[in-house]
Write an enzyme that holds these catalytic residues in place. Structure first.
Site: not given
Ligand code: IVH
Length: 707
Positions: A42, A122
């Protein structure tokens, strides 16, 4: 699950900008080099976007080192194998608005909405290009800088999902991710612990290190998942033309048929959607599956599905315009290590545990994490007060990765190692990496008894933690065997024990006396053995007498034990002699149903004569409907098997004459696939192994099922 709109970091001035560039490039260098991450995903994404925003506002300040727009943030050294076409990266979105904006821009570029959009996970591994020439697996190349990568063909043969041969002599380059599944990660760390190597702190760095490693004395199996297949540029065969014209979802189906693993048969398989609303729903679905997938994902990839749309949308310099990654919140989080506690386990092992400022990771709050052993703490140089990166994926226990050394304040303090056993105050045996109370299992007796009465061991109902504490603290129970000589009077004298509960408990104890030897052995808690090892030992020797008479060499013959573990197990059995004698005297069963020592010895000799493969030195099982079969159980059991634990399924298979294993390989002959069976089922299909439903299997072993 998907509200991950990481806002861009606000970079107030040029200093903040240069600092951010430095942080991002060094994090990228670590990440792509397979080292410990230095910031969580993040933070990385926020910084990268902050850098992008700063550069649009002050184009004159843009640094030559800027990671913006570079493959792998410019972090990579160039390897020596050139890619046939560049291995690009993907642009990211973080929320539904970002996704909608991307779909709209794709639509503008095409002059109409995309005909179809595919949605797939992914995978969080290492990108590799896998070259098959005329049906043979020829070369494995890492992504490198996208233009050229490193040849890692030495890893061929250690990666599941990549057959050596395709069923047709076609040439194709399959691109995808190499990773460690949750199971492989645990297995890898077990092997590394055995070899005294530092444990991997997360599957991704484990896969990175393993893919490059050449001369290890042990093998760490990995798994490949393909996500793209390309013909070689000069190939004009019919197959190559077919591949060029095929839609993405069709190409994936084709390579799956070839036996190359894709996510196609996992719960997170590719979904084809008609519009962006359907795409968002599919993204939410896959995101919700994240915790239960057997491999780590860090996002979801959306692609224009048709060959025509991909061609018309084209490629940017860094990423294709026909695909986008919808990033999910990181499973790494940075938090503070506030303390370490040391718990004594059932065999007396003293295990350190990190106490953390609670942090939410992937949907659950994490306040503790394992630290393995004291040597591992020292290797990482952890200190109390450190900001640490904590990792969690699926059902793997959270782990502390690296301390963030560069943000130390100077107030951090060393971690104090215990000088006496934290449970009993006695001495500590520090001769092994895992420290142990010198009193051994006597010190871990509370935990040991609770484990022994558990469902997969002696399965005695009515003994909870409180009762165990009373029994142990009053000295009524000093080892496992004392459970079997408990009297009515002793039990009635304890708190909250009335006639009814005492009757029930005594009946449970009586029943436990006839459990198979494998369960009794497991309940004893022999250091270095768990459920499956106990079963193998019990099947191999058939009786407790034979086990106790076994030399180290005999013990090393048991599959999976070998010369390394055998002396420890033999020594443990000597240490447990008094308890075993008491169990025998109390009338506890000491034989393994269906196994016979004579048969074991003969079969072991046969196998050794005819087959060099250690795995083939089979545990000899009873004659039965599964004689000669190697069985893997996956997914949720239903019908008559619904109530059985995995351990009970394994016992059932062995009673039926078969051999149970947890992973599918060329040796597997049967897979029992229940609901939500994932990659194991896919693998079985790719290897043409028979697959049965739980109901079909139940029918086969009906005679052995409890009425
Ligand atoms: S498609 C030409 N699909 O993510 C575009 N990539 O951050 C090729 N990745 O470089 C990428 N899962 O290594 C694609 N289902 C998937 C993927 C995937 C993981 C990796 C890939 C890519 C990176 C971008």
């Amino acid at each position: 699950m998907t509200e991950t709109s990481a806002p861009a970091a606000v970079l107030a001035d040029f200093d903040a900008y240069t600092q951010a560039v430095e942080t991002v490039t060094s994090a990228a260098r670590a990440y792509y080099g397979g080292a410990e991450s230095t910031v969580d995903d993040d933070t990385y994404d926020r910084l990268l976007r902050g850098i992008g925003e700063y550069e649009s506002a002050y184009p004159e300040h843009v640094s030559a080192d800027s990671p913006v727009g570079k493959v792998a943030a410019g972090a990579l050294a160039t390897g020596d194998v050139r890619h046939t076409v560049p291995m690009l990266s993907l642009d990211n979105v973080f929320d539904p608005e970002g996704l909608a904006a991307w779909a709209a821009s794709l639509g503008r570029r095409l002059g109409r909405p995309a005909a179809a959009l595919s949605v797939e996970p992914k995978m969080d591994g290492l990108a590799v290009a896998v070259r098959y020439r005329e049906g043979r697996l020829e070369q494995l190349v890492t992504r490198g800088d996208g233009i050229a990568g490193e040849d890692v063909s030495h890893a061929i043969g250690t990666i599941e999902g990549l057959p050596d041969r395709l069923p047709e002599p076609v040439s194709v380059e399959v691109r995808g991710e190499v990773l460690l599944t949750a199971e492989q990660f645990e297995q890898a760390n077990e092997i590394r612990r055995e070899y005294g190597a530092p444990v991997f702190s997360n599957p991704r760095s484990g896969a990175a290190g393993t893919l490059r490693a050449k001369d290890r004395p042990y093998v760490v199996p990995m798994t490949f998942f393909g996500y793209v297949a390309l013909p070689f540029p000069d190939d004009e065969s019919a197959f190559a033309e077919e591949l060029r014209a095929a839609d993405h979802s069709e190409v994936m189906r084709r390579i799956e048929e070839f036996g190359v693993l894709t996510t196609g048969r996992t719960a997170a398989r590719l979904r084809v959607c008609a519009d962006v609303e359907q795409v968002q729903a599919a993204v939410d679905e896959i995101a919700a599956l994240r915790a239960e997938l057997p491999f780590g994902i860090d996002g979801i990839v959306i692609k224009a599905d048709t060959a025509a749309d991909q061609r018309d949308a084209g490629l940017g310099s860094r990423a294709p315009r026909w695909a986008i990654a919808y990033k999910l919140a990181a499973v790494h989080k940075i938090t503070r290590l506030t303390g370490v506690d040391w718990a004594v386990g059932r065999t007396g092992v003293i295990a350190p545990r990190a106490i953390l400022d609670a942090v939410e990771i992937d949907g659950s709050v994490v306040g503790f994490a394992t630290l393995h052993n004291p040597a591992d703490i020292e290797r990482r140089g952890l200190m109390i007060g450190d900001q640490v990166s904590v990792y969690k994926a699926g059902d793997i226990i959270p782990r502390v990765e690296a301390p963030l050394v560069h943000v130390r304040t100077g107030d951090e303090t060393p971690i104090e190692f215990p000088v006496v056993c934290p449970q009993c105050g006695g001495g500590i045996d520090k001769s092994q990496q895992r420290w142990r109370c010198v009193r051994g299992r006597a010190c871990g007796l509370h935990a040991g008894i609770r484990y022994a009465v558990g469902r997969d061991q002696l399965d005695i109902e009515g003994i909870g933690g409180r009762l165990v504490t009373q029994l142990v603290d009053t000295g009524t129970v000093t080892d496992l065997a004392d459970l079997f000589t408990l009297t009515r009077e002793q039990l009635l004298a304890l708190d909250r024990m009335g006639d009814a509960s005492v009757d029930k408990l005594l009946a449970g104890i009586e029943q436990a006396k006839s459990k198979p030897l494998s369960r009794v052995l497991c309940a004893l808690g022999v250091l270095g053995t768990g459920r499956s090892m106990s079963r193998r030992i019990a099947r191999h020797f058939a009786t407790m007498d034979a086990i106790r008479a076994a030399s180290e060499a005999d013990m090393a013959d048991v599959e999976g034990i070998g010369d390394g573990k055998a002396p420890k197990i033999v020594a443990e059995l000597v240490e447990l002699a008094a308890t075993i004698d008491k169990l025998v005297a109390a009338g506890v069963n000491m034989t393994e149903p269906g196994a016979s020592p004579a048969a074991s010895a003969a079969a072991a000799t046969d196998a050794a004569d005819t087959d060099a493969d250690a795995d083939a030195v089979a545990i000899v099982a009873a004659e039965g409907p599964l004689t000669g079969q190697a069985v893997v159980v996956t997914g949720a059991m239903t019908g008559p098997l619904a109530a059985l634990s995995r351990n009970e399924m394994t016992e059932l298979i062995e009673q039926a004459g078969g051999r149970a294993s947890s992973s599918v390989s060329a040796k597997t002959t049967l897979v029992v696939a229940g609901d939500k069976a994932g990659s194991k089922r896919a693998k079985a299909e790719s290897l043409n192994i028979s697959i049965m439903t739980p109901e079909e299997f139940a029918e086969l072993v009906r005679a052995l099922l409890p009425a």
